[in-house]
Write a protein that holds these residues in place. Sequence first.
Motif, PDB file in Angstrom:
ATOM      1  N   THR A 132       0.832  -1.208   0.000  1.00  0.00           N
ATOM      2  CA  THR A 132       0.000   0.000   0.000  1.00  0.00           C
ATOM      3  C   THR A 132       0.862   1.252   0.000  1.00  0.00           C
ATOM      4  O   THR A 132       0.568   2.224  -0.705  1.00  0.00           O
ATOM      5  CB  THR A 132      -0.923   0.004   1.223  1.00  0.00           C
ATOM      6  OG1 THR A 132      -1.720  -1.182   1.225  1.00  0.00           O
ATOM      7  CG2 THR A 132      -1.843   1.220   1.204  1.00  0.00           C
ATOM      8  N   GLU A 151     -13.607  -2.026 -14.214  1.00  0.00           N
ATOM      9  CA  GLU A 151     -12.584  -2.906 -13.666  1.00  0.00           C
ATOM     10  C   GLU A 151     -11.253  -2.168 -13.722  1.00  0.00           C
ATOM     11  O   GLU A 151     -10.534  -2.224 -14.716  1.00  0.00           O
ATOM     12  CB  GLU A 151     -12.503  -4.209 -14.473  1.00  0.00           C
ATOM     13  CG  GLU A 151     -13.774  -5.055 -14.382  1.00  0.00           C
ATOM     14  CD  GLU A 151     -13.630  -6.352 -15.156  1.00  0.00           C
ATOM     15  OE1 GLU A 151     -12.561  -6.564 -15.752  1.00  0.00           O
ATOM     16  OE2 GLU A 151     -14.573  -7.144 -15.152  1.00  0.00           O
ATOM     17  N   GLN A 178      -7.338   4.771  -4.045  1.00  0.00           N
ATOM     18  CA  GLN A 178      -7.466   3.540  -3.268  1.00  0.00           C
ATOM     19  C   GLN A 178      -6.405   3.462  -2.171  1.00  0.00           C
ATOM     20  O   GLN A 178      -6.714   3.188  -1.007  1.00  0.00           O
ATOM     21  CB  GLN A 178      -7.343   2.327  -4.189  1.00  0.00           C
ATOM     22  CG  GLN A 178      -7.479   1.005  -3.449  1.00  0.00           C
ATOM     23  CD  GLN A 178      -7.179  -0.184  -4.336  1.00  0.00           C
ATOM     24  OE1 GLN A 178      -6.783  -0.024  -5.480  1.00  0.00           O
ATOM     25  NE2 GLN A 178      -7.355  -1.387  -3.811  1.00  0.00           N
ATOM     26  N   SER A 179      -5.147   3.720  -2.521  1.00  0.00           N
ATOM     27  CA  SER A 179      -4.076   3.634  -1.531  1.00  0.00           C
ATOM     28  C   SER A 179      -4.201   4.719  -0.469  1.00  0.00           C
ATOM     29  O   SER A 179      -3.917   4.486   0.709  1.00  0.00           O
ATOM     30  CB  SER A 179      -2.708   3.731  -2.229  1.00  0.00           C
ATOM     31  OG  SER A 179      -2.609   4.929  -2.986  1.00  0.00           O
ATOM     32  N   GLN A 198      -6.825   3.644   1.972  1.00  0.00           N
ATOM     33  CA  GLN A 198      -6.345   2.551   2.813  1.00  0.00           C
ATOM     34  C   GLN A 198      -5.356   3.050   3.863  1.00  0.00           C
ATOM     35  O   GLN A 198      -5.348   2.575   5.003  1.00  0.00           O
ATOM     36  CB  GLN A 198      -5.710   1.469   1.939  1.00  0.00           C
ATOM     37  CG  GLN A 198      -6.735   0.712   1.109  1.00  0.00           C
ATOM     38  CD  GLN A 198      -6.096  -0.279   0.150  1.00  0.00           C
ATOM     39  OE1 GLN A 198      -4.925  -0.161  -0.190  1.00  0.00           O
ATOM     40  NE2 GLN A 198      -6.876  -1.251  -0.296  1.00  0.00           N
ATOM     41  N   TYR A 246     -11.176  -0.712   9.485  1.00  0.00           N
ATOM     42  CA  TYR A 246     -11.067  -1.715   8.425  1.00  0.00           C
ATOM     43  C   TYR A 246     -10.789  -1.024   7.093  1.00  0.00           C
ATOM     44  O   TYR A 246     -11.535  -0.128   6.684  1.00  0.00           O
ATOM     45  CB  TYR A 246     -12.360  -2.517   8.335  1.00  0.00           C
ATOM     46  CG  TYR A 246     -12.292  -3.667   7.361  1.00  0.00           C
ATOM     47  CD1 TYR A 246     -11.635  -4.849   7.696  1.00  0.00           C
ATOM     48  CD2 TYR A 246     -12.876  -3.557   6.102  1.00  0.00           C
ATOM     49  CE1 TYR A 246     -11.560  -5.901   6.804  1.00  0.00           C
ATOM     50  CE2 TYR A 246     -12.808  -4.604   5.208  1.00  0.00           C
ATOM     51  CZ  TYR A 246     -12.143  -5.774   5.561  1.00  0.00           C
ATOM     52  OH  TYR A 246     -12.066  -6.795   4.672  1.00  0.00           O
ATOM     53  N   PRO A 247      -9.721  -1.393   6.392  1.00  0.00           N
ATOM     54  CA  PRO A 247      -9.386  -0.720   5.127  1.00  0.00           C
ATOM     55  C   PRO A 247     -10.388  -1.066   4.032  1.00  0.00           C
ATOM     56  O   PRO A 247     -10.833  -2.212   3.923  1.00  0.00           O
ATOM     57  CB  PRO A 247      -7.995  -1.268   4.799  1.00  0.00           C
ATOM     58  CG  PRO A 247      -7.927  -2.589   5.489  1.00  0.00           C
ATOM     59  CD  PRO A 247      -8.738  -2.449   6.742  1.00  0.00           C
ATOM     60  N   PRO A 248     -10.761  -0.091   3.215  1.00  0.00           N
ATOM     61  CA  PRO A 248     -11.718  -0.370   2.135  1.00  0.00           C
ATOM     62  C   PRO A 248     -11.070  -1.197   1.027  1.00  0.00           C
ATOM     63  O   PRO A 248      -9.886  -1.032   0.715  1.00  0.00           O
ATOM     64  CB  PRO A 248     -12.091   1.028   1.636  1.00  0.00           C
ATOM     65  CG  PRO A 248     -10.903   1.869   1.970  1.00  0.00           C
ATOM     66  CD  PRO A 248     -10.340   1.319   3.240  1.00  0.00           C
ATOM     67  N   SER A 249     -11.833  -2.075   0.453  1.00  0.00           N
ATOM     68  CA  SER A 249     -11.347  -2.884  -0.662  1.00  0.00           C
ATOM     69  C   SER A 249     -11.449  -2.103  -1.965  1.00  0.00           C
ATOM     70  O   SER A 249     -12.002  -0.994  -2.012  1.00  0.00           O
ATOM     71  CB  SER A 249     -12.165  -4.172  -0.760  1.00  0.00           C
ATOM     72  OG  SER A 249     -13.520  -3.864  -1.085  1.00  0.00           O
ATOM     73  N   LYS A 250     -10.919  -2.688  -3.025  1.00  0.00           N
ATOM     74  CA  LYS A 250     -10.999  -2.052  -4.341  1.00  0.00           C
ATOM     75  C   LYS A 250     -12.457  -1.874  -4.755  1.00  0.00           C
ATOM     76  O   LYS A 250     -12.828  -0.849  -5.350  1.00  0.00           O
ATOM     77  CB  LYS A 250     -10.250  -2.885  -5.379  1.00  0.00           C
ATOM     78  CG  LYS A 250     -10.227  -2.280  -6.764  1.00  0.00           C
ATOM     79  CD  LYS A 250      -9.458  -3.150  -7.743  1.00  0.00           C
ATOM     80  CE  LYS A 250      -7.984  -3.157  -7.439  1.00  0.00           C
ATOM     81  NZ  LYS A 250      -7.199  -3.870  -8.492  1.00  0.00           N
ATOM     82  N   ALA A 251     -13.285  -2.848  -4.418  1.00  0.00           N
ATOM     83  CA  ALA A 251     -14.710  -2.757  -4.765  1.00  0.00           C
ATOM     84  C   ALA A 251     -15.389  -1.625  -3.991  1.00  0.00           C
ATOM     85  O   ALA A 251     -16.237  -0.907  -4.536  1.00  0.00           O
ATOM     86  CB  ALA A 251     -15.399  -4.089  -4.480  1.00  0.00           C
ATOM     87  N   ASP A 252     -15.015  -1.447  -2.717  1.00  0.00           N
ATOM     88  CA  ASP A 252     -15.598  -0.372  -1.913  1.00  0.00           C
ATOM     89  C   ASP A 252     -15.259   0.997  -2.503  1.00  0.00           C
ATOM     90  O   ASP A 252     -16.125   1.875  -2.625  1.00  0.00           O
ATOM     91  CB  ASP A 252     -15.091  -0.458  -0.468  1.00  0.00           C
ATOM     92  CG  ASP A 252     -15.557  -1.715   0.243  1.00  0.00           C
ATOM     93  OD1 ASP A 252     -16.645  -2.213  -0.114  1.00  0.00           O
ATOM     94  OD2 ASP A 252     -14.840  -2.192   1.145  1.00  0.00           O
TER      95      ASP A 252
END
Length: 301
Positions: free
Chosen positions: A28, A122, A134-135, A138, A147-153
């Motif tokens: 990350t 995608e 995203q990073s 996170q 809780y870190p968010p996922s790529k989908a979040d």
Amino acid sequence: METSTGARFWSGSKRAPRPIFFDMSNGTHLRFLVSAANLQASVYGLNGSTDMKVYREVLENFYVPPFTPQEDVRISVSDKEKTSTSSAVKQDDIDKLLTEIPKASEMAGYRLKCINFECECEPVDGNAAFAFVQSASQLRAENYDIYPPSKADVLMIAQGALPSLETTAAMAAALLCLEMYKIKAAAPLHLYQNTFFNLANSLLVSAEPVAAKVNSVPTSFGKPYVWSIWSKFEIDGTDMTLQNFLKTFEAQEGLEIEMLSYGKSLLYASFLNKKKMEERLHWTLIDLIEKISTTKVPQNQ
């Protein structure tokens, strides 16, 4: 840290963040650094790089000073306090920033360009904008131990934010253009509109702006001077002494200056010590400002 009322800021339901120490082995951390570097390169039209070998060679000899929180920090508890504290910008800090700006001759060949955030269904590894968002989210989660968010979040939130940003910006730009047409046509005041809108609630409210209050003051010319908050006087004071400025203003406007200030500094006042005021009369306006306010006058003013 404490609030302006003396209470501890990080208390109750507030979760105190913790500093993150950079780790080259953390994916990350590296993804944030690489995506930020590539976005910066794109802004200046440079070729970015995703070669990890290049980043590792640079980072091995790069020292990151440890984070140390500031002492005696006071946090505003109201918008009014926040406005008063945020407006207290030191002139020295501004001057330092201006000196750090490169000269135009040193920036020859560079052309800044806007980066459009593209949220794909995608996201691919080459999408630096998405990788940065995203990073960053996170790392923020790591700051607060959540809780870190996922790529989908991140993708779901970004896809929901982009349409609202575009429609809101388009709405604001359209309303602004309408008012600009009125200015160009020199329309009367009652035709202008001050508009508030909320697309989430389908709300649009418009109101006519209120004209600025008009005041008048007698002059030595026998004709009153009419002014409002938008009025201003323009005099070329280059190399002009305070005494010449006062005389020029009175001859040009028919008004006598009783008090003259620069920012929060009182440069001249008829009710102050006469000996001190007589001494200032022979100073140039620039010398007067720099001596009394202890700030340097910018070259463009």
